[in-house]
Scaffold this motif. Structure first.
Motif, PDB file in Angstrom:
ATOM      1  N   ASP A   1     -24.003  20.634 -10.165  1.00  0.00           N
ATOM      2  CA  ASP A   1     -25.025  20.553 -10.914  1.00  0.00           C
ATOM      3  C   ASP A   1     -24.778  22.070 -11.769  1.00  0.00           C
ATOM      4  O   ASP A   1     -24.807  22.869 -11.528  1.00  0.00           O
ATOM      5  CB  ASP A   1     -26.502  20.766 -10.233  1.00  0.00           C
ATOM      6  CG  ASP A   1     -27.679  20.804 -10.767  1.00  0.00           C
ATOM      7  OD1 ASP A   1     -27.713  20.287 -11.773  1.00  0.00           O
ATOM      8  OD2 ASP A   1     -28.617  21.071  -9.988  1.00  0.00           O
TER       9      ASP A   1
ATOM     10  N   LYS B   1     -27.619  13.812 -16.504  1.00  0.00           N
ATOM     11  CA  LYS B   1     -29.001  12.730 -15.175  1.00  0.00           C
ATOM     12  C   LYS B   1     -29.475  12.109 -15.900  1.00  0.00           C
ATOM     13  O   LYS B   1     -30.365  12.522 -17.123  1.00  0.00           O
ATOM     14  CB  LYS B   1     -29.147  14.117 -14.192  1.00  0.00           C
ATOM     15  CG  LYS B   1     -28.190  14.548 -13.145  1.00  0.00           C
ATOM     16  CD  LYS B   1     -28.500  15.431 -12.338  1.00  0.00           C
ATOM     17  CE  LYS B   1     -28.061  16.098 -12.181  1.00  0.00           C
ATOM     18  NZ  LYS B   1     -28.676  17.462 -10.920  1.00  0.00           N
ATOM     19  N   PRO B   2     -30.104  11.359 -15.438  1.00  0.00           N
ATOM     20  CA  PRO B   2     -29.204  10.360 -14.156  1.00  0.00           C
ATOM     21  C   PRO B   2     -28.114   9.695 -14.763  1.00  0.00           C
ATOM     22  O   PRO B   2     -28.106   9.252 -15.328  1.00  0.00           O
ATOM     23  CB  PRO B   2     -30.131   9.775 -13.423  1.00  0.00           C
ATOM     24  CG  PRO B   2     -31.267   8.979 -15.006  1.00  0.00           C
ATOM     25  CD  PRO B   2     -30.742  10.317 -16.049  1.00  0.00           C
ATOM     26  N   VAL B   3     -26.984  10.285 -13.154  1.00  0.00           N
ATOM     27  CA  VAL B   3     -25.845   9.745 -13.524  1.00  0.00           C
ATOM     28  C   VAL B   3     -25.169   8.157 -12.976  1.00  0.00           C
ATOM     29  O   VAL B   3     -26.122   8.287 -12.115  1.00  0.00           O
ATOM     30  CB  VAL B   3     -24.993  10.934 -12.596  1.00  0.00           C
ATOM     31  CG1 VAL B   3     -23.525   9.845 -12.485  1.00  0.00           C
ATOM     32  CG2 VAL B   3     -25.156  11.966 -12.958  1.00  0.00           C
TER      33      VAL B   3
ATOM     34  N   THR C   1     -29.459  17.857 -16.580  1.00  0.00           N
ATOM     35  CA  THR C   1     -30.034  17.498 -17.392  1.00  0.00           C
ATOM     36  C   THR C   1     -30.354  18.229 -18.637  1.00  0.00           C
ATOM     37  O   THR C   1     -30.944  17.525 -19.586  1.00  0.00           O
ATOM     38  CB  THR C   1     -32.027  17.388 -17.234  1.00  0.00           C
ATOM     39  OG1 THR C   1     -31.937  18.396 -16.539  1.00  0.00           O
ATOM     40  CG2 THR C   1     -31.701  16.647 -15.230  1.00  0.00           C
TER      41      THR C   1
ATOM     42  N   MET D   1     -29.693  13.705  -4.739  1.00  0.00           N
ATOM     43  CA  MET D   1     -28.852  13.190  -6.052  1.00  0.00           C
ATOM     44  C   MET D   1     -27.690  14.064  -4.461  1.00  0.00           C
ATOM     45  O   MET D   1     -26.401  12.791  -5.513  1.00  0.00           O
ATOM     46  CB  MET D   1     -28.614  14.992  -6.840  1.00  0.00           C
ATOM     47  CG  MET D   1     -27.784  14.352  -7.518  1.00  0.00           C
ATOM     48  SD  MET D   1     -27.750  13.913  -8.645  1.00  0.00           S
ATOM     49  CE  MET D   1     -26.135  12.917  -9.900  1.00  0.00           C
TER      50      MET D   1
ATOM     51  N   ASP E   1     -24.648  19.736  -5.199  1.00  0.00           N
ATOM     52  CA  ASP E   1     -25.733  19.913  -5.847  1.00  0.00           C
ATOM     53  C   ASP E   1     -27.532  20.310  -4.829  1.00  0.00           C
ATOM     54  O   ASP E   1     -26.956  19.797  -3.577  1.00  0.00           O
ATOM     55  CB  ASP E   1     -26.210  17.729  -6.623  1.00  0.00           C
ATOM     56  CG  ASP E   1     -27.760  18.274  -7.731  1.00  0.00           C
ATOM     57  OD1 ASP E   1     -28.652  18.490  -7.422  1.00  0.00           O
ATOM     58  OD2 ASP E   1     -27.043  17.544  -8.561  1.00  0.00           O
TER      59      ASP E   1
ATOM     60  N   LEU F   1     -23.393  18.429 -14.178  1.00  0.00           N
ATOM     61  CA  LEU F   1     -23.856  17.570 -13.789  1.00  0.00           C
ATOM     62  C   LEU F   1     -25.617  18.448 -13.850  1.00  0.00           C
ATOM     63  O   LEU F   1     -25.051  19.080 -13.268  1.00  0.00           O
ATOM     64  CB  LEU F   1     -23.666  16.569 -12.699  1.00  0.00           C
ATOM     65  CG  LEU F   1     -22.973  16.181 -11.536  1.00  0.00           C
ATOM     66  CD1 LEU F   1     -22.992  15.575 -10.385  1.00  0.00           C
ATOM     67  CD2 LEU F   1     -22.178  15.198 -12.531  1.00  0.00           C
TER      68      LEU F   1
END
Length: 124
Positions: free
Chosen positions: A53, A105-107, A84, A14, A9, A82
């Motif tokens: 990410d 996200k948020p995870v 958004t 993160m 990431d 991961l």
């Protein structure tokens, strides 16, 4: 057996969250700040799970999935993205590239640990 996870990431915060949550759960976590560094780690050592990410400079999460899936060592390794993004277009592209799945996200650290455990155990 301690499972190894590669977490990629471009956000330092993160990476800290992933390290803390997965490290406390007993995983050996290797961090990378972008997809290019993540590929270097992945080619130097095999990991039981790769977390990445989606939007990163140099090599995106989507490119990373494609490159890892082109390597025989990573044909079956779970790869989670991961992101958004909630757009179905991204999810379809990720699935087509070979991603195992994604977490928005948020995870949630507990959900992340549960999912990591399930994916690593499925490989055993």
């Amino acid at each position: 057996m301690i499972r190894s996870i590669l977490a990629i990431d471009d956000s330092a915060s993160m990476r800290e969250i992933l390290q803390a949550a997965l490290g406390q759960a007993g995983y050996d976590v290797t961090l990378a700040k972008d997809g290019d560094e993540g590929l270097e780690h992945a080619l130097a050592q095999h990991f039981d799970l790769v977390l990445s990410d989606l939007h990163m400079p140099r090599v995106s999460g989507l490119e990373l999935v494609r490159k890892l899936r082109a390597n025989p060592s990573y044909f079956e390794t779970p790869i989670l993205i991961l992101t958004t993004e909630s757009d179905q277009t991204f999810k379809t592209a990720l699935r087509d590239a070979g991603a195992t799945g994604w977490l928005e996200k948020p995870v949630d650290p507990e959900l992340l640990i549960d999912l990591a455990s399930a994916l690593c155990e499925a490989q055993a």
